[in-house]
Write a protein that holds these residues in place. Sequence first.
Motif, mmCIF file in Angstrom:
data_model
loop_
_atom_site.group_PDB
_atom_site.id
_atom_site.type_symbol
_atom_site.label_atom_id
_atom_site.label_comp_id
_atom_site.label_asym_id
_atom_site.label_seq_id
_atom_site.Cartn_x
_atom_site.Cartn_y
_atom_site.Cartn_z
ATOM 1 N N VAL A 122 -6.365 -5.851 -1.948
ATOM 2 C CA VAL A 122 -6.031 -5.851 -3.367
ATOM 3 C C VAL A 122 -6.337 -4.451 -3.883
ATOM 4 N N VAL A 123 -5.357 -3.797 -4.476
ATOM 5 C CA VAL A 123 -5.499 -2.424 -4.955
ATOM 6 C C VAL A 123 -5.711 -2.457 -6.465
ATOM 7 N N GLY A 124 -6.868 -1.983 -6.913
ATOM 8 C CA GLY A 124 -7.194 -2.029 -8.335
ATOM 9 C C GLY A 124 -6.985 -0.706 -9.035
ATOM 10 N N ARG A 125 -7.001 -0.763 -10.362
ATOM 11 C CA ARG A 125 -6.867 0.424 -11.218
ATOM 12 C C ARG A 125 -5.744 1.342 -10.726
ATOM 13 N N THR A 126 -4.541 0.806 -10.724
ATOM 14 C CA THR A 126 -3.398 1.574 -10.228
ATOM 15 C C THR A 126 -3.123 2.799 -11.103
ATOM 16 N N LEU A 127 -2.659 3.852 -10.456
ATOM 17 C CA LEU A 127 -2.342 5.109 -11.125
ATOM 18 C C LEU A 127 -0.852 5.197 -11.407
ATOM 19 N N ALA A 134 1.691 3.897 -2.243
ATOM 20 C CA ALA A 134 2.763 4.502 -1.434
ATOM 21 C C ALA A 134 2.409 4.449 0.056
ATOM 22 N N TYR A 135 1.151 4.714 0.388
ATOM 23 C CA TYR A 135 0.713 4.687 1.783
ATOM 24 C C TYR A 135 0.830 3.285 2.372
ATOM 25 N N LEU A 136 0.364 2.276 1.637
ATOM 26 C CA LEU A 136 0.402 0.901 2.146
ATOM 27 C C LEU A 136 1.834 0.399 2.316
ATOM 28 N N VAL A 137 2.705 0.783 1.391
ATOM 29 C CA VAL A 137 4.121 0.410 1.518
ATOM 30 C C VAL A 137 4.719 1.060 2.759
ATOM 31 N N LYS A 138 4.428 2.335 2.958
ATOM 32 C CA LYS A 138 4.946 3.056 4.125
ATOM 33 C C LYS A 138 4.488 2.415 5.432
ATOM 34 N N LYS A 139 3.239 1.975 5.474
ATOM 35 C CA LYS A 139 2.675 1.367 6.674
ATOM 36 C C LYS A 139 3.058 -0.099 6.837
ATOM 37 N N GLY A 140 3.623 -0.698 5.796
ATOM 38 C CA GLY A 140 3.974 -2.110 5.863
ATOM 39 C C GLY A 140 2.756 -3.014 5.902
ATOM 40 N N PHE A 141 1.648 -2.548 5.311
ATOM 41 C CA PHE A 141 0.408 -3.329 5.340
ATOM 42 C C PHE A 141 0.370 -4.259 4.134
ATOM 43 N N PRO A 142 -0.029 -5.530 4.331
ATOM 44 C CA PRO A 142 -0.008 -6.500 3.214
ATOM 45 C C PRO A 142 -1.003 -6.126 2.108
ATOM 46 N N PHE A 143 -0.530 -6.098 0.871
ATOM 47 C CA PHE A 143 -1.411 -5.832 -0.266
ATOM 48 C C PHE A 143 -0.769 -6.358 -1.548
ATOM 49 N N VAL A 144 -1.626 -6.580 -2.533
ATOM 50 C CA VAL A 144 -1.182 -6.890 -3.897
ATOM 51 C C VAL A 144 -1.844 -5.872 -4.813
ATOM 52 N N ALA A 145 -1.051 -5.218 -5.636
ATOM 53 C CA ALA A 145 -1.591 -4.248 -6.583
ATOM 54 C C ALA A 145 -1.981 -4.965 -7.873
ATOM 55 N N HIS A 146 -3.203 -4.714 -8.321
ATOM 56 C CA HIS A 146 -3.651 -5.242 -9.615
ATOM 57 C C HIS A 146 -3.276 -4.201 -10.664
ATOM 58 N N GLY A 147 -2.023 -4.267 -11.092
ATOM 59 C CA GLY A 147 -1.431 -3.269 -11.960
ATOM 60 C C GLY A 147 -0.190 -2.698 -11.295
ATOM 61 N N ARG A 148 0.549 -1.896 -12.045
ATOM 62 C CA ARG A 148 1.793 -1.339 -11.519
ATOM 63 C C ARG A 148 1.685 0.174 -11.339
ATOM 64 N N LEU A 190 -4.273 6.652 -15.249
ATOM 65 C CA LEU A 190 -4.250 5.208 -14.998
ATOM 66 C C LEU A 190 -2.975 4.631 -15.601
ATOM 67 N N ASN A 191 -2.265 3.818 -14.841
ATOM 68 C CA ASN A 191 -0.964 3.347 -15.298
ATOM 69 C C ASN A 191 -1.053 2.512 -16.573
ATOM 70 N N PHE A 192 -2.064 1.648 -16.673
ATOM 71 C CA PHE A 192 -2.166 0.804 -17.866
ATOM 72 C C PHE A 192 -2.371 1.661 -19.116
ATOM 73 N N ALA A 193 -3.166 2.733 -18.991
ATOM 74 C CA ALA A 193 -3.429 3.598 -20.145
ATOM 75 C C ALA A 193 -2.167 4.320 -20.579
ATOM 76 N N ARG A 194 -1.416 4.809 -19.607
ATOM 77 C CA ARG A 194 -0.163 5.504 -19.920
ATOM 78 C C ARG A 194 0.828 4.552 -20.591
ATOM 79 N N GLN A 195 0.970 3.338 -20.064
ATOM 80 C CA GLN A 195 1.895 2.382 -20.656
ATOM 81 C C GLN A 195 1.477 2.002 -22.074
ATOM 82 N N ARG A 196 0.176 1.829 -22.279
ATOM 83 C CA ARG A 196 -0.310 1.431 -23.603
ATOM 84 C C ARG A 196 -0.123 2.557 -24.621
ATOM 85 N N LYS A 197 -0.367 3.792 -24.208
ATOM 86 C CA LYS A 197 -0.159 4.910 -25.126
ATOM 87 C C LYS A 197 1.319 5.058 -25.474
#
Length: 336
Positions: A122-127, A134-148, A190-197
């Motif tokens: 689980v990847v937190g505090r997404t940027l 990007a690395y996990l997608v490239k490697k095809g490793f299972p993950f869920v991002a907590h944020g976009r 941080l993606n959430f901060a950018r989206q909120r602003k």
Amino acid sequence: MNLKSLARALGISKTTVSRALNGYPEVNVHTRARVLAAAKEAGYEANPMARSLAVGRTNVVGIIYPLLPSDLGDPMFLSVVGGMSAALEKSKMNLIIAPVSAQNELPSYEQMVRGRRVDGLVVGRTLVHDERVAYLVKKGFPFVAHGRTELAQPYAWFDYDNEAGIGLATACLLAHGHRRIALISAPLELNFARQRKNSFIACMSEAGLAVDPQHLVDNTLDRRTGYQAMQQLLACTLRPSAVIVDNHLSAVGAVRALLDAGIEIGKEISVIVWGSIEDSLVGSNVTTIDQPDAGGAGAKMIEMLSALLAGTPPSELQVLWQPVLVPGSTVGYCRD
């Protein structure tokens, strides 16, 4: 009784017994039922480590996290982690949290993936631009991002609607006659901060209002920086009549700064905070944009990760929950 003894008693091979116990489809229904019944009668329990090796799974989900001092005392963070743990316990799986320094975060992901030390992450505090995702997608490793994050390739994510939440806060303050509204933000990488602003500026623009650059303060993610941000706003030549704080970690400091300055919150200056805060720490019934059911959010991410491990495409595992406005005593009508 061990696996070898169970196989001998049944008169079938250890491989067949192991496959029957682990639900492999090539074992016929009659044999599986016979093996399960004999295992139950004998009180046989599989060795978890051996079973994990046999099926190529660790039964562990990981979070690699550059923990801040405030995280361990953050009820929201603990609720999300608690929801994950409870969901994993039901599946007889475990959760590990690996604290790392910020500069060692990506190497820690690489090490975890290379060693297959966990089944998923689980990847937190997404940027906004997140090299971990990007690395996990490239490697095809299972993950869920907590944020976009801004990434062209599909990936599994869970988030709350940042644009809608700020829209609720801004609309509430505008309805109370406020026109000089300030925003205290988390770091804008941080993606959430950018989206909120971005949402805040868009909402103000739609209302025909320009935001005073002095009323936009960012890089706050704890009590100290929240306190300093509010002091900065109070020092403005034309101070705001209302303030939105986009994260509950810095909100405690921001509200405390108002109280220390003798400001009557809700009358002289109105405040809305994203995320619930401990009212006892600030002495106010704070109006909030709430993220409902934090524990349920943690459980949802584990459910999504399980679906991903079972073969569901990442593009079908993108979940957006809606925040809600919880009225309190910190919003009042503008006096000027």
